[in-house]
Design a protein around this motif. Structure first.
Motif, mmCIF file in Angstrom:
data_model
loop_
_atom_site.group_PDB
_atom_site.id
_atom_site.type_symbol
_atom_site.label_atom_id
_atom_site.label_comp_id
_atom_site.label_asym_id
_atom_site.label_seq_id
_atom_site.Cartn_x
_atom_site.Cartn_y
_atom_site.Cartn_z
ATOM 1 N N ALA A 1 -3.823 -6.555 2.651
ATOM 2 C CA ALA A 1 -3.259 -5.226 2.849
ATOM 3 C C ALA A 1 -4.361 -4.240 3.203
ATOM 4 C CB ALA A 1 -2.528 -4.747 1.598
ATOM 5 N N ALA B 1 -7.888 -6.652 -0.037
ATOM 6 C CA ALA B 1 -7.341 -5.318 0.136
ATOM 7 C C ALA B 1 -8.421 -4.333 0.576
ATOM 8 C CB ALA B 1 -6.694 -4.826 -1.158
ATOM 9 N N GLY C 1 -4.670 0.003 3.557
ATOM 10 C CA GLY C 1 -4.100 1.339 3.429
ATOM 11 C C GLY C 1 -5.045 2.351 4.031
ATOM 12 N N SER D 1 0.833 -1.192 0.000
ATOM 13 C CA SER D 1 0.000 0.000 0.000
ATOM 14 C C SER D 1 0.869 1.242 0.000
ATOM 15 C CB SER D 1 -0.916 0.021 1.226
ATOM 16 O OG SER D 1 -1.735 1.165 1.221
ATOM 17 N N THR E 1 -3.425 0.600 -3.256
ATOM 18 C CA THR E 1 -3.251 -0.581 -2.420
ATOM 19 C C THR E 1 -3.590 -1.800 -3.251
ATOM 20 O OG1 THR E 1 -3.829 0.630 -0.414
ATOM 21 C CG2 THR E 1 -4.052 -1.756 -0.330
ATOM 22 N N LEU F 1 -8.761 -0.016 1.276
ATOM 23 C CA LEU F 1 -8.159 1.300 1.173
ATOM 24 C C LEU F 1 -9.150 2.333 1.690
ATOM 25 C CD1 LEU F 1 -6.022 3.350 0.246
ATOM 26 C CD2 LEU F 1 -7.064 3.264 -2.042
#
Length: 955
Positions: free
Chosen positions: A898, A826, A900, A816, A821, A828
């Motif tokens: 991930a 994921a 972000g 990210s 990202t 974001l």
């Protein structure tokens, strides 16, 4: 099926219900009888355009020709629908629509829903219940539905638009609904009530105004095989591009609504008598005493709701084998002024200045004849006493009690005692240079009684109350304005679900090739809502919930309750609930959900609540508990849910990462939320709880009784952007697809919230020996006052689960940066706030027991006064987010994950808790008693950026 309806700007629609009354009337006493007024409806309703369109198809199968054109295109100049089975509705309301339900209380002593008994009620039952009083106005109202039951299903070669429902609505006039008339629901007994029950309960007062309403745009399709897979250029899904709105899928629903002008829902009558306006309310009045009886006014509801655009849209696909495409789009825009009005403001009581004792010296040259037998002097002519006081108030008191000013404005006074008889001790003292010391008292003065808010529910008793129960419980008032509101849902269920749009990845947000914004996938949902600059959204709610008794009336052996009442004022520019749900056995398809909201309108909500009951009671209980007052102002509000489940879930294209930016989400199953707020939002909630005899100079006090003011709450929230986003991806065996969630919020709006509570109990005793409270307890506990102001607030949750394996991925490493990202799973979150965010909270929680009236009385004897566990909180946040990503950990494979989180704030963030006071005060003697102030809290919290992000592995 096509439906077109137009009302031009020169045509108005008016529905009027004026002076109607439903009355149960007795002109004399009632004994061993029952009187009932129940389940009556008085309603004024007006529509500019109203329609219900239904298309039902039942067939063994369907064969629809292959076409290339999108199913539905709506532009500012026209609409076009291409589908094998379609419903198109187009409504335009350019004129005014008015619905007025107005009672006669302003001009006649008759209410709209009334029970009137001109006498006593003995051993009887009086019921005024289940009645409704309504004013409702609609610009455009429609329900569109198409249902296809296709047996073996539908199969086409290449893409075909099989079925579509499109609704277009435009309103431009003034839409106004009124339900007014003072004491609209009224139960009145002119004399005494004995061994009886009176109920004024479960009645409804409603004002409802809607510019455009689509109560149901729905398409439901069932069949064994829904096979219309596209083999040519990828279909667009649901797209908005420069005023052109498109749904491009085999099965689709599109709703387009535009509003202007004004939308007003009101319970106020400001025109019949402008000098004395009235507001709708529920009232029960007893003109005499109440003995051995029950008087209840419970469960009544009052509402004023004004909405510019409202829609419920749904697309449902169900089959054994599904290889097709579906799209749903909701597009709403308004520049209308929207307002909801309930009740009218009263005025708070003004406390009189307290009685003030003082001393003064009197002296003179006296002569007279002494009588030794009585030890007195008979004063001779010319026996004058003089004094000089220190204030105008003291001089005015003496002037009113036999003294004469030397000059009209002098503080020197004299008194002629010629011919009077005084004691020898006083005679001697007055003849000294010092003189005699006198005691005086400046009486209490000034002040004014409270004028309660109009609106709400009241039980009023003029006489004594003995061995009875009086209750105003569980009533509600709700004032609500909304610019745009929508509930959008896409549901797909089947055995094997395969791709059908020609896309290999799903996109939500900004679409490729400048196609616009929206959702592009096999199954796509796009929500677009806008409130334009110059519009205003305002809610104003006032209400009183009370048991009102006459000053000095004896209340004994009784229960008095004003509890569990709720009042709410809300103003929301845009609100939506969007959901995509897909479930099957083998799932190899893509989904996308996109929501965009923007507003440049001023948003304001306020709610002022007043609750009271008598305090001077004996052998009784008084409760003001569990009442709620809420004011909510929000510019953009949304709940987005994307859920995909199957036994085996696989991607359509390569097993790669979901790629997220602040503008776009790309992947297998993606959700993108975007919100922009400007201008301002304000929210104000104020609550007053008190005993109505708090400023009486002297009372019989609280005797062998209890008073509880507990569990009441005042909450004011102002938020520019609020979002609750969730994505769930679940493969019971194999889960090889990726998922992404993007939340983007920006606010430059000024955000202000104010919350105020005054919860007080104040009582004066009577000289010389009546205590303000005797053998009694007063408890103010567990009450709360909360002011919350937020620029951007979001909850983002992504849950990914696999039963046995995540399969083999060729995805790049997760990561990210501010630019984006990427990961198999994921999240974001991007938030920016530049506006000022301010919250203010004020609370007063106090008990005052006063033994000073015209003399000195005890304050508290053998009793308790407890102020405990009350809270006052002011909270202000520029940006706040909770991001959670949960991944199960099966035996095989590990997805990348991930989060972000990027937040920027440049606005002033201020939280203030001011003027907060807790405590108990007693004037006069205190004996055998306990005073306690403990566990109360005051907090002020201001945060520029706040985030909690969690990646967790679930086992």
């Amino acid at each position: 099926m096509a439906n077109v309806q137009v009302v031009d700007g020169n045509s108005s629609v008016e529905a009027q219900l004026l002076g109607a009354t439903a009355t149960a009337y007795l002109g004399t006493h009632s004994t061993d009888s029952s009187v009932a007024l129940t389940n009556n409806l008085q309603r004024a309703v007006g529509y500019a355009n109203s329609a219900s369109n239904t298309l039902n198809v039942a067939a063994n199968s369907a064969n629809v020709a292959s076409v290339t054109a999108p199913a539905s295109i709506v532009t500012p100049v026209g609409n076009n629908v291409n589908a094998g089975y379609s419903v198109l509705s187009n409504q335009s309301a350019l004129g005014d629509v008015t619905a007025t339900a107005a009672g006669t209380a302003q001009i006649l002593p008759v209410s709209s829903l009334q029970v009137l008994i001109e006498g006593n009620v003995t051993r009887g039952t009086v019921t005024n219940e289940g009645n409704a009083y309504v004013g409702a106005a609609y610009g455009n109202d429609v329900a569109n539905s198409a249902k296809l039951a296709l047996g073996t299903g539908v199969t086409t070669t290449g893409f075909s638009s099989v079925a579509n429902v499109t609704s277009v609505q435009n309103v431009a006039g003034a839409v106004a609904a009124t339900a007014s008339g003072g004491s609209v629901v009224n139960t009145s007994i002119e004399d005494n009530l004995a061994n009886s029950s009176v109920s004024t309960s479960n009645n409804q007062i409603q004002a409802l105004a809607v510019g455009n309403r689509a109560s149901g745009n729905t398409l439901s399709v069932t069949g064994n095989a829904l096979s219309t897979a596209n083999t040519a250029a990828a279909r667009l899904g649901a797209v908005s591009n420069g005023g052109v709105l498109t749904t491009d899928a085999s099965f689709s629903v599109q709703n387009v609504q535009t509003g202007s002008g004004s939308v007003i829902a009101s319970q106020r009558d400001m025109t019949t008598n402008p000098a004395a306006p009235t507001a709708a309310q529920v009232r029960t009045s007893i003109g005499g005493s109440v003995t051995g009886s029950t008087v209840a006014s419970n469960g009544n509801s009052s509402s004023a709701s004004a909405t510019s655009n409202s829609a419920t849209n749904g697309l449902t696909l169900a089959g054994t084998t599904i290889a097709t495409s579906g799209a749903l789009q909701n597009a709403q825009s308004t520049s209308a002024d929207v307002s909801a009005l309930i009740g009218l403001a009263g005025t708070a009581a003004v406390a009189p200045s307290p009685a003030v004792p003082f001393q003064y010296q009197g002296k003179g040259t006296l002569s007279g004849t002494f009588d030794a037998g009585t030890d007195t002097y008979l004063l001779a002519s010319g026996s004058v006493v003089t004094t000089t006081v220190t204030s105008e108030a003291q001089a005015a008191y003496l002037a009113a009690n036999g003294w004469t000013r030397t000059t009209p404005t002098s503080l020197e006074l004299h008194r002629d005692l010629s011919g009077t008889t005084i004691s020898s001790s006083l005679y001697n003292a007055l003849n000294t240079p010092v003189g005699n010391t006198y005691a005086g008292i400046i009486p209490a003065s000034g002040g004014s009684p409270a004028v309660p808010n109009q609106g709400g529910v009241t039980v009023a008793v003029a006489g004594a109350v003995t061995n009875s129960q009086l209750s105003v419980n569980g009533n509600t008032a709700n004032g609500a304005v909304t610019g745009n509101t929508a509930t959008n849902s896409v549901s797909v269920t089947g055995g094997n679900i395969a791709a059908g749009s020609g896309n290999t990845v799903a996109t939500a947000g900004n679409l490729p090739l400048a196609a616009g914004t929206g959702a592009q996938a096999d199954h796509a949902l796009s929500n677009v809502q806008q409130v334009n600059e110059g519009a205003s959204l305002t809610t104003s709610v006032f209400g009183t919930y009370a048991v009102d008794t006459t000053a000095g009336a004896a209340i004994s052996g009784s229960t008095v309750s004003v509890s569990n009442n709720s009042q709410r004022g809300s103003a929301v520019a845009n609100t939506a609930s969007n959901s995509v749900a897909l479930s099957g056995n083998s799932v190899a398809t893509i989904t996308a959900l996109s929501s965009q909201q923007g507003s440049a309108a001023a948003v304001s909500a306020s709610s002022a609540l007043e609750l009271y009951a008598p305090g001077a009671v004996s052998n009784s209980s008084v409760a003001l508990t569990g009442n709620k007052n809420v004011s909510l102002g929000v510019i953009n509000d949304v709940t987005n849910t994307l859920a995909v489940s199957g036994t085996n879930v696989t991607p359509v294209g390569a097993a790669v990462n979901a790629n997220l930016t602040s503008a776009t989400a790309t992947g297998d199953h993606v959700l993108k939320n975007n919100q922009v707020a400007t201008t301002s939002v304000a929210s104000t909630a104020s609550t007053r709880l008190y005993n109505q005899d708090q400023f009486a100079a002297a009372t019989t006090g609280l005797v062998n009784s209890s008073v509880t003011v507990t569990g009441n709450s005042t909450t004011a929230e102002a938020s520019a952007n609020r979002a609750d986003n969730s994505v769930a991806l679940n493969g019971a065996a194999l889960q090889g697809a990726n998922a992404g969630l993007v939340n983007t919020q920006n606010s430059s709006a000024a955000v202000t919230s104010n919350a105020t509570t005054s919860a007080t109990f104040q009582l004066n005793g009577t000289a010389p020996a009546t205590a303000a409270a005797l053998n009694s307890g007063v408890t103010i506990d567990g009450n709360s006052t909360t002011a919350l102001a937020r620029g951007n607030a979001a909850t983002n949750a992504l849950n990914v689960a696999a039963g046995s394996s995540y399969g083999t991925s060729t995805a790049a490493t997760a990561g990210s940066t501010p630019a984006g990202t990427q990961a198999t799973a994921a999240v974001l979150n991007t938030q920016g706030n530049t506006g000022a965010v301010t919250s203010n909270a004020t609370g007063t929680y106090q008990v005052a027991l006063n033994g000073v009236g015209t003399g000195t009385a005890p304050g508290l004897t053998n009793g308790t006064a407890a102020i405990t566990g009350n809270t006052v909180a002011a909270q202000a946040y520029g940006n706040s987010a909770t991001n959670t990503l949960t991944v199960t950990a099966p035996a095989t494979g590990r997805p990348t994950a991930a989060i972000g989180n990027y937040q920027t704030n440049s606005g002033a963030i201020v939280a203030t808790a001011t003027g907060v006071s807790y405590g108990a005060g007693v004037t006069g003697a205190v004996s055998g008693s306990t005073l306690r102030a403990a566990g109360n809290q005051v907090t002020a919290t201001a945060v520029g950026n706040s985030a909690v992000s969690t990646i967790a592995s679930a086992r």
